[in-house]
Design a protein around this motif. Sequence first.
Motif, PDB file in Angstrom:
ATOM      1  N   LEU A   1      13.794  -2.297   3.450  1.00  0.00           N
ATOM      2  CA  LEU A   1      14.319  -3.516   4.474  1.00  0.00           C
ATOM      3  C   LEU A   1      13.202  -4.451   4.646  1.00  0.00           C
ATOM      4  N   THR A   2      11.996  -3.861   4.806  1.00  0.00           N
ATOM      5  CA  THR A   2      10.909  -4.615   5.161  1.00  0.00           C
ATOM      6  C   THR A   2      10.395  -5.672   3.913  1.00  0.00           C
ATOM      7  N   SER A   3      10.565  -4.922   2.677  1.00  0.00           N
ATOM      8  CA  SER A   3      10.302  -5.714   1.345  1.00  0.00           C
ATOM      9  C   SER A   3      11.408  -7.020   1.424  1.00  0.00           C
ATOM     10  N   LYS A   4      12.625  -6.522   1.642  1.00  0.00           N
ATOM     11  CA  LYS A   4      13.634  -7.534   1.476  1.00  0.00           C
ATOM     12  C   LYS A   4      13.412  -8.584   2.546  1.00  0.00           C
ATOM     13  N   TYR A   5      13.153  -8.393   3.775  1.00  0.00           N
ATOM     14  CA  TYR A   5      13.066  -8.990   4.945  1.00  0.00           C
ATOM     15  C   TYR A   5      11.852 -10.128   4.667  1.00  0.00           C
ATOM     16  N   LEU A   6      10.509  -9.655   4.111  1.00  0.00           N
ATOM     17  CA  LEU A   6       9.544 -10.536   3.768  1.00  0.00           C
ATOM     18  C   LEU A   6       9.785 -11.471   2.624  1.00  0.00           C
ATOM     19  N   SER A   7      10.664 -11.019   1.519  1.00  0.00           N
ATOM     20  CA  SER A   7      10.832 -11.854   0.564  1.00  0.00           C
ATOM     21  C   SER A   7      11.919 -13.065   0.866  1.00  0.00           C
TER      22      SER A   7
ATOM     23  N   ASP B   1      13.277 -13.901   4.372  1.00  0.00           N
ATOM     24  CA  ASP B   1      12.865 -14.733   5.595  1.00  0.00           C
ATOM     25  C   ASP B   1      11.596 -15.357   5.481  1.00  0.00           C
ATOM     26  N   PHE B   2      10.354 -14.816   4.905  1.00  0.00           N
ATOM     27  CA  PHE B   2       9.257 -15.233   5.063  1.00  0.00           C
ATOM     28  C   PHE B   2       8.744 -15.748   3.491  1.00  0.00           C
ATOM     29  N   HIS B   3       9.774 -15.685   2.530  1.00  0.00           N
ATOM     30  CA  HIS B   3       9.453 -16.311   1.138  1.00  0.00           C
ATOM     31  C   HIS B   3       8.020 -15.788   0.828  1.00  0.00           C
ATOM     32  N   ALA B   4       7.736 -14.283   1.227  1.00  0.00           N
ATOM     33  CA  ALA B   4       6.488 -13.839   0.828  1.00  0.00           C
ATOM     34  C   ALA B   4       6.436 -13.138  -0.703  1.00  0.00           C
ATOM     35  N   ASN B   5       5.577 -13.389  -1.225  1.00  0.00           N
ATOM     36  CA  ASN B   5       5.471 -13.168  -2.827  1.00  0.00           C
ATOM     37  C   ASN B   5       4.224 -12.261  -3.079  1.00  0.00           C
ATOM     38  N   THR B   6       4.330 -10.935  -2.310  1.00  0.00           N
ATOM     39  CA  THR B   6       3.061 -10.111  -2.162  1.00  0.00           C
ATOM     40  C   THR B   6       3.493  -8.562  -2.441  1.00  0.00           C
ATOM     41  N   PRO B   7       3.949  -8.370  -3.821  1.00  0.00           N
ATOM     42  CA  PRO B   7       4.509  -7.090  -4.449  1.00  0.00           C
ATOM     43  C   PRO B   7       3.202  -6.140  -4.503  1.00  0.00           C
ATOM     44  N   VAL B   8       2.193  -6.770  -4.975  1.00  0.00           N
ATOM     45  CA  VAL B   8       0.794  -5.975  -5.254  1.00  0.00           C
ATOM     46  C   VAL B   8       0.172  -5.552  -4.003  1.00  0.00           C
TER      47      VAL B   8
ATOM     48  N   TYR C   1       4.960  -2.304  -8.182  1.00  0.00           N
ATOM     49  CA  TYR C   1       5.159  -3.604  -8.432  1.00  0.00           C
ATOM     50  C   TYR C   1       6.761  -4.155  -8.776  1.00  0.00           C
ATOM     51  N   LEU C   2       7.008  -3.530 -10.117  1.00  0.00           N
ATOM     52  CA  LEU C   2       8.386  -4.082 -10.501  1.00  0.00           C
ATOM     53  C   LEU C   2       9.528  -3.856  -9.457  1.00  0.00           C
ATOM     54  N   VAL C   3       9.355  -2.672  -8.866  1.00  0.00           N
ATOM     55  CA  VAL C   3      10.662  -2.512  -7.635  1.00  0.00           C
ATOM     56  C   VAL C   3      10.486  -3.428  -6.442  1.00  0.00           C
ATOM     57  N   VAL C   4       8.986  -3.661  -5.916  1.00  0.00           N
ATOM     58  CA  VAL C   4       8.934  -4.371  -4.858  1.00  0.00           C
ATOM     59  C   VAL C   4       9.273  -6.032  -5.457  1.00  0.00           C
ATOM     60  N   LYS C   5       8.806  -6.339  -6.425  1.00  0.00           N
ATOM     61  CA  LYS C   5       9.002  -7.645  -6.954  1.00  0.00           C
ATOM     62  C   LYS C   5      10.634  -7.956  -7.240  1.00  0.00           C
ATOM     63  N   ALA C   6      11.327  -6.772  -7.612  1.00  0.00           N
ATOM     64  CA  ALA C   6      12.899  -6.944  -7.753  1.00  0.00           C
ATOM     65  C   ALA C   6      13.602  -7.525  -6.587  1.00  0.00           C
TER      66      ALA C   6
ATOM     67  N   SER D   1      -6.444   1.722  -6.125  1.00  0.00           N
ATOM     68  CA  SER D   1      -7.133   0.789  -5.228  1.00  0.00           C
ATOM     69  C   SER D   1      -7.756  -0.163  -6.207  1.00  0.00           C
ATOM     70  N   PHE D   2      -8.521   0.343  -7.534  1.00  0.00           N
ATOM     71  CA  PHE D   2      -9.441  -0.421  -8.228  1.00  0.00           C
ATOM     72  C   PHE D   2      -8.331  -1.202  -8.999  1.00  0.00           C
ATOM     73  N   PHE D   3      -7.507  -0.812  -9.744  1.00  0.00           N
ATOM     74  CA  PHE D   3      -6.601  -1.573 -10.537  1.00  0.00           C
ATOM     75  C   PHE D   3      -5.706  -2.646  -9.773  1.00  0.00           C
ATOM     76  N   SER D   4      -5.135  -2.292  -8.790  1.00  0.00           N
ATOM     77  CA  SER D   4      -4.350  -2.851  -7.983  1.00  0.00           C
ATOM     78  C   SER D   4      -4.965  -4.206  -7.371  1.00  0.00           C
ATOM     79  N   GLY D   5      -6.427  -3.899  -6.964  1.00  0.00           N
ATOM     80  CA  GLY D   5      -7.191  -4.894  -6.596  1.00  0.00           C
ATOM     81  C   GLY D   5      -7.502  -6.038  -7.682  1.00  0.00           C
ATOM     82  N   ILE D   6      -7.559  -5.614  -8.769  1.00  0.00           N
ATOM     83  CA  ILE D   6      -7.779  -6.424  -9.951  1.00  0.00           C
ATOM     84  C   ILE D   6      -6.603  -7.231 -10.222  1.00  0.00           C
ATOM     85  N   GLN D   7      -5.411  -6.644 -10.087  1.00  0.00           N
ATOM     86  CA  GLN D   7      -4.257  -7.406 -10.197  1.00  0.00           C
ATOM     87  C   GLN D   7      -4.018  -8.278  -9.281  1.00  0.00           C
ATOM     88  N   LEU D   8      -4.383  -7.895  -7.937  1.00  0.00           N
ATOM     89  CA  LEU D   8      -4.223  -8.633  -6.739  1.00  0.00           C
ATOM     90  C   LEU D   8      -4.806  -9.938  -6.901  1.00  0.00           C
TER      91      LEU D   8
END
Length: 212
Positions: A32-38, A40-47, A97-102, A205-212
Amino acid sequence: KMKEKRHIFAWDLLLSVALGQVLSLLICGIGLTSKYLSEDFHANTPVFQSFLNYILLFLVYTTTLAVRQGEENLLAILKRRWWKYMILGIIDIEANYLVVKAYQYTTLTSVQLLDCFVIPVVILLSWFFLLVRYKAVHFIGIVVCILGMGCMAGADVLVGRQQGAGDLLVLGGATLYGISNVCEEYIVRNLSRVEFLGMIGLFGSFFSGIQL
């Protein structure tokens, strides 16, 4: 003794069901919060959303491993199995990443239903790698699960929704979730829960930090 065993089994079953429902509620809240962010706020923050989870795991469980002594110490674990946890950490990151991006491409209902593809993936991998043997009722459940996903995809086509990209992202994420879950079960059974969470916190934390 038989009555005591049945009583303990009944409580274990009830506890498992209750914890499963709590977990489902939390996953629903994430959706619900992921859908709300994408939307209503057009947030692109899956990572970034997953990065915070890994940081919390790092602060609690990785630091716990760091202060341990002997073979369960962080450095000792890294010397023996660092590359395995590195691969597992990357798989877990990309699954999230893939699921939140979806959520940016498809509906909340589609994501929640198609994410159930993780069930046949887990059962298939558990059969071959964990040597778990299932009964006919389990396979009936898999068929029902797949039929439900097919009906959902068919309904999207019938109403003319153009969300194939989002559906594919969910299916890809669910497949990676299945791999991660089977690895998690193996590690928790044969090693320890703290080790799994600590290593996922470290490499996540290490690899998602790099990807972020």
